[in-house]
Enzyme design. Sequence first.
Site, PDB file in Angstrom:
ATOM      1  N   ARG A  27       0.814  -1.228   0.000  1.00 47.67           N
ATOM      2  CA  ARG A  27       0.000   0.000   0.000  1.00 47.67           C
ATOM      3  C   ARG A  27       0.842   1.270   0.000  1.00 47.67           C
ATOM      4  O   ARG A  27       0.458   2.289   0.583  1.00 47.67           O
ATOM      5  CB  ARG A  27      -0.948   0.046   1.203  1.00 47.67           C
ATOM      6  CG  ARG A  27      -2.112  -0.921   1.112  1.00 47.67           C
ATOM      7  CD  ARG A  27      -3.186  -0.387   0.178  1.00 47.67           C
ATOM      8  NE  ARG A  27      -4.239  -1.371  -0.002  1.00 47.67           N
ATOM      9  CZ  ARG A  27      -5.360  -1.413   0.718  1.00 47.67           C
ATOM     10  NH1 ARG A  27      -5.571  -0.502   1.629  1.00 47.67           N
ATOM     11  NH2 ARG A  27      -6.246  -2.353   0.499  1.00 47.67           N
ATOM     12  N   ARG A  31      -3.172   6.814   1.027  1.00 46.48           N
ATOM     13  CA  ARG A  31      -3.674   8.025   1.681  1.00 46.48           C
ATOM     14  C   ARG A  31      -2.705   8.701   2.642  1.00 46.48           C
ATOM     15  O   ARG A  31      -2.929   9.838   3.037  1.00 46.48           O
ATOM     16  CB  ARG A  31      -4.990   7.707   2.410  1.00 46.48           C
ATOM     17  CG  ARG A  31      -6.155   7.548   1.460  1.00 46.48           C
ATOM     18  CD  ARG A  31      -7.361   6.942   2.157  1.00 46.48           C
ATOM     19  NE  ARG A  31      -7.051   5.560   2.542  1.00 46.48           N
ATOM     20  CZ  ARG A  31      -7.926   4.714   3.058  1.00 46.48           C
ATOM     21  NH1 ARG A  31      -9.155   5.102   3.292  1.00 46.48           N
ATOM     22  NH2 ARG A  31      -7.570   3.483   3.360  1.00 46.48           N
ATOM     23  N   ARG A  40      -6.312  11.528  -5.963  1.00 43.21           N
ATOM     24  CA  ARG A  40      -7.511  10.761  -5.624  1.00 43.21           C
ATOM     25  C   ARG A  40      -8.747  11.665  -5.661  1.00 43.21           C
ATOM     26  O   ARG A  40      -9.796  11.283  -6.180  1.00 43.21           O
ATOM     27  CB  ARG A  40      -7.306  10.168  -4.231  1.00 43.21           C
ATOM     28  CG  ARG A  40      -8.484   9.492  -3.588  1.00 43.21           C
ATOM     29  CD  ARG A  40      -8.686   8.089  -4.132  1.00 43.21           C
ATOM     30  NE  ARG A  40      -9.662   7.378  -3.315  1.00 43.21           N
ATOM     31  CZ  ARG A  40     -10.967   7.554  -3.397  1.00 43.21           C
ATOM     32  NH1 ARG A  40     -11.465   8.416  -4.241  1.00 43.21           N
ATOM     33  NH2 ARG A  40     -11.781   6.864  -2.621  1.00 43.21           N
ATOM     34  N   ASP A  77      -6.660  -2.766  -7.625  1.00 46.37           N
ATOM     35  CA  ASP A  77      -7.228  -3.427  -6.457  1.00 46.37           C
ATOM     36  C   ASP A  77      -7.539  -4.872  -6.813  1.00 46.37           C
ATOM     37  O   ASP A  77      -7.757  -5.198  -7.983  1.00 46.37           O
ATOM     38  CB  ASP A  77      -8.507  -2.725  -5.991  1.00 46.37           C
ATOM     39  CG  ASP A  77      -8.849  -3.114  -4.563  1.00 46.37           C
ATOM     40  OD1 ASP A  77      -8.285  -2.522  -3.630  1.00 46.37           O
ATOM     41  OD2 ASP A  77      -9.651  -4.060  -4.378  1.00 46.37           O
ATOM     42  N   TYR A 153     -14.837 -11.600  -0.240  1.00 41.89           N
ATOM     43  CA  TYR A 153     -15.537 -10.331  -0.498  1.00 41.89           C
ATOM     44  C   TYR A 153     -16.747 -10.539  -1.404  1.00 41.89           C
ATOM     45  O   TYR A 153     -17.785  -9.897  -1.229  1.00 41.89           O
ATOM     46  CB  TYR A 153     -14.576  -9.311  -1.123  1.00 41.89           C
ATOM     47  CG  TYR A 153     -13.536  -8.819  -0.145  1.00 41.89           C
ATOM     48  CD1 TYR A 153     -13.846  -7.830   0.782  1.00 41.89           C
ATOM     49  CD2 TYR A 153     -12.254  -9.352  -0.127  1.00 41.89           C
ATOM     50  CE1 TYR A 153     -12.900  -7.389   1.694  1.00 41.89           C
ATOM     51  CE2 TYR A 153     -11.311  -8.923   0.779  1.00 41.89           C
ATOM     52  CZ  TYR A 153     -11.639  -7.940   1.688  1.00 41.89           C
ATOM     53  OH  TYR A 153     -10.710  -7.508   2.603  1.00 41.89           O
TER      54      TYR A 153
HETATM   55  O1  CP3 Z   1      -0.016  -1.619  -2.526  1.00 43.98           O
HETATM   56  C1  CP3 Z   1      -0.250  -0.701  -3.342  1.00 43.98           C
HETATM   57  O2  CP3 Z   1       0.199   0.464  -3.235  1.00 43.98           O
HETATM   58  C2  CP3 Z   1      -1.048  -1.052  -4.603  1.00 43.98           C
HETATM   59  C3  CP3 Z   1      -2.429  -0.865  -4.527  1.00 43.98           C
HETATM   60  C4  CP3 Z   1      -3.360  -1.819  -3.786  1.00 43.98           C
HETATM   61  C5  CP3 Z   1      -4.623  -1.381  -3.319  1.00 43.98           C
HETATM   62  N1  CP3 Z   1      -5.301  -2.477  -2.864  1.00 43.98           N
HETATM   63  C6  CP3 Z   1      -5.096   0.001  -3.366  1.00 43.98           C
HETATM   64  C7  CP3 Z   1      -6.189   0.421  -2.466  1.00 43.98           C
HETATM   65  C8  CP3 Z   1      -3.269  -3.191  -3.528  1.00 43.98           C
HETATM   66  C9  CP3 Z   1      -2.113  -4.152  -3.777  1.00 43.98           C
HETATM   67  C10 CP3 Z   1      -4.521  -3.594  -2.958  1.00 43.98           C
HETATM   68  C11 CP3 Z   1      -4.835  -4.989  -2.596  1.00 43.98           C
HETATM   69  C12 CP3 Z   1      -6.051  -5.260  -1.800  1.00 43.98           C
HETATM   70  N2  CP3 Z   1      -7.286  -4.689  -1.939  1.00 43.98           N
HETATM   71  C13 CP3 Z   1      -6.148  -6.277  -0.825  1.00 43.98           C
HETATM   72  C14 CP3 Z   1      -5.043  -7.238  -0.441  1.00 43.98           C
HETATM   73  C15 CP3 Z   1      -4.007  -6.607   0.415  1.00 43.98           C
HETATM   74  C16 CP3 Z   1      -4.485  -6.125   1.748  1.00 43.98           C
HETATM   75  O3  CP3 Z   1      -4.379  -4.916   1.991  1.00 43.98           O
HETATM   76  O4  CP3 Z   1      -4.948  -6.944   2.552  1.00 43.98           O
HETATM   77  C17 CP3 Z   1      -7.469  -6.239  -0.315  1.00 43.98           C
HETATM   78  C18 CP3 Z   1      -8.019  -7.144   0.770  1.00 43.98           C
HETATM   79  C19 CP3 Z   1      -8.184  -5.252  -1.042  1.00 43.98           C
HETATM   80  C20 CP3 Z   1      -9.624  -4.879  -0.919  1.00 43.98           C
HETATM   81  C21 CP3 Z   1      -9.784  -3.496  -0.438  1.00 43.98           C
HETATM   82  N3  CP3 Z   1      -9.525  -2.389  -1.216  1.00 43.98           N
HETATM   83  C22 CP3 Z   1     -10.229  -3.059   0.832  1.00 43.98           C
HETATM   84  C23 CP3 Z   1     -10.609  -3.957   1.984  1.00 43.98           C
HETATM   85  C24 CP3 Z   1     -10.220  -1.655   0.795  1.00 43.98           C
HETATM   86  C25 CP3 Z   1     -10.687  -0.703   1.862  1.00 43.98           C
HETATM   87  C26 CP3 Z   1      -9.722  -0.559   2.949  1.00 43.98           C
HETATM   88  C27 CP3 Z   1      -8.976   0.737   2.825  1.00 43.98           C
HETATM   89  O5  CP3 Z   1      -7.756   0.737   3.058  1.00 43.98           O
HETATM   90  O6  CP3 Z   1      -9.627   1.764   2.534  1.00 43.98           O
HETATM   91  C28 CP3 Z   1      -9.742  -1.254  -0.477  1.00 43.98           C
HETATM   92  C29 CP3 Z   1      -9.537   0.146  -0.949  1.00 43.98           C
HETATM   93  C30 CP3 Z   1      -8.163   0.514  -1.399  1.00 43.98           C
HETATM   94  N4  CP3 Z   1      -7.368  -0.244  -2.211  1.00 43.98           N
HETATM   95  C31 CP3 Z   1      -7.488   1.730  -1.119  1.00 43.98           C
HETATM   96  C32 CP3 Z   1      -6.252   1.684  -1.781  1.00 43.98           C
HETATM   97  C33 CP3 Z   1      -5.191   2.753  -1.831  1.00 43.98           C
HETATM   98  C34 CP3 Z   1      -8.046   2.885  -0.301  1.00 43.98           C
HETATM   99  C35 CP3 Z   1      -9.071   3.598  -1.141  1.00 43.98           C
HETATM  100  C36 CP3 Z   1      -8.940   5.093  -1.182  1.00 43.98           C
HETATM  101  O7  CP3 Z   1      -7.900   5.631  -1.587  1.00 43.98           O
HETATM  102  O8  CP3 Z   1      -9.934   5.719  -0.849  1.00 43.98           O
END
Ligand code: CP3
Length: 344
Positions: A27, A31, A40, A77, A153
């Site tokens: 990640r 943010r 964003r 994602d 999910y």
């Molecule tokens: O790592 C990186 O920088 C690459 C981008 C990346 C995102 N999601 C961006 C993201 C990667 C590799 C993921 C993988 C992901 N997505 C996983 C597996 C890894 C982990 O973190 O467990 C999972 C379970 C998801 C599903 C997901 N996407 C959830 C549960 C959420 C909400 C939680 C949160 O942090 O807000 C997301 C949203 C998400 N994916 C964000 C980002 C940067 C936040 C959204 C935003 O910017 O508003």
Amino acid sequence: MPQSATKPFIDVLTGQRQTVPPLWMMRQAGRYLPEYREVRAKAGGFLDLCFNPELAAEVTLQPIRRFGFDAAIIFSDILVIPYALGREVRFEVGEGPRLEPLDDPAKVATLAAQADFGMLQPVFEALKIVRGTLDAKTALIGFCGAPWTVATYMVAGHTTPDQAPARMMAYRHPEAFSKIIDVLVENSIRYLLAQLEAGANALQIFDTWAGVLPPAEFARWSTGPTRRIVEGVRAKVPDAKIIGFPRGAGAQLPGYVEATGVNAVSMDWTAEPAFIRERVQSKVAVQGNLDPLALITGGAALDRAIDDVLSNFAQGRFIFNLGHGIQPETPIAHVEQMIKRVRG
Ligand code: CP3
């Protein structure tokens, strides 16, 4: 000369320990960075950002420019696969993902077999832009969710503390649940191959919810499908470099490594160091596993936590990372402190 010969991150995956471990963060585009929040806000929704090649490339590159990490991970994602399968997927601000639940066999019967890969073209475009911009020593990572985690999910429609809805469905309706997993295996293979084609140098398979499964279910729903993906990708690209992240797998990591054939595993911060060194790092590279809360804390507590990770794993094939994603409230100065300490 193959490009990989010049990337420390890829060198570790091919078995060559680096004196200074290569470093990136799960990640890392996100943010906690003001420049991410700016893009964003301009992009609209989260999925609009994922599917805008220029903006997705831009946020992928932001942490590389700021910190000089050894690897970039494409901004996307794991839930783009259900989206391309025609499932409804939304991201509510402050709430995480929302999908239409797929929680009974009748609904599973309507699940598409093939994702619409046209919908995923922007991800491949973004990979091309990023690979064309990165210097030769920085690796580009493509990724997907492991079928089990993506299915959790899809079944529940949202995050839960222990993914009980998917576990229940796997017990109650194993055939219908298998169908979801099979569809995800096939489409994930195609998706990962397309990412390699677009310029990814390595792949990571995120199984965030592997740790909620009892051993027999772990073998069936986490290890087995991941092995099929690794085999499917290597059938077309025999030397594909693949990292598995079965979060919370603990004592099952050696079996996971042996069965899946991954080049490396990413560990969460609960991993027992001597066990990992003897049973996992002796076979493949390991990645991890700083507690993201130590990174929020900073100061002497962060230094101690970094030193522990290094003394536990840096004598072998090792990639420095966090044990899970960086939290939005993490101060940027603490990331800088971490990088300085790891690189010495
Ligand atoms: O790592 C990186 O920088 C690459 C981008 C990346 C995102 N999601 C961006 C993201 C990667 C590799 C993921 C993988 C992901 N997505 C996983 C597996 C890894 C982990 O973190 O467990 C999972 C379970 C998801 C599903 C997901 N996407 C959830 C549960 C959420 C909400 C939680 C949160 O942090 O807000 C997301 C949203 C998400 N994916 C964000 C980002 C940067 C936040 C959204 C935003 O910017 O508003």
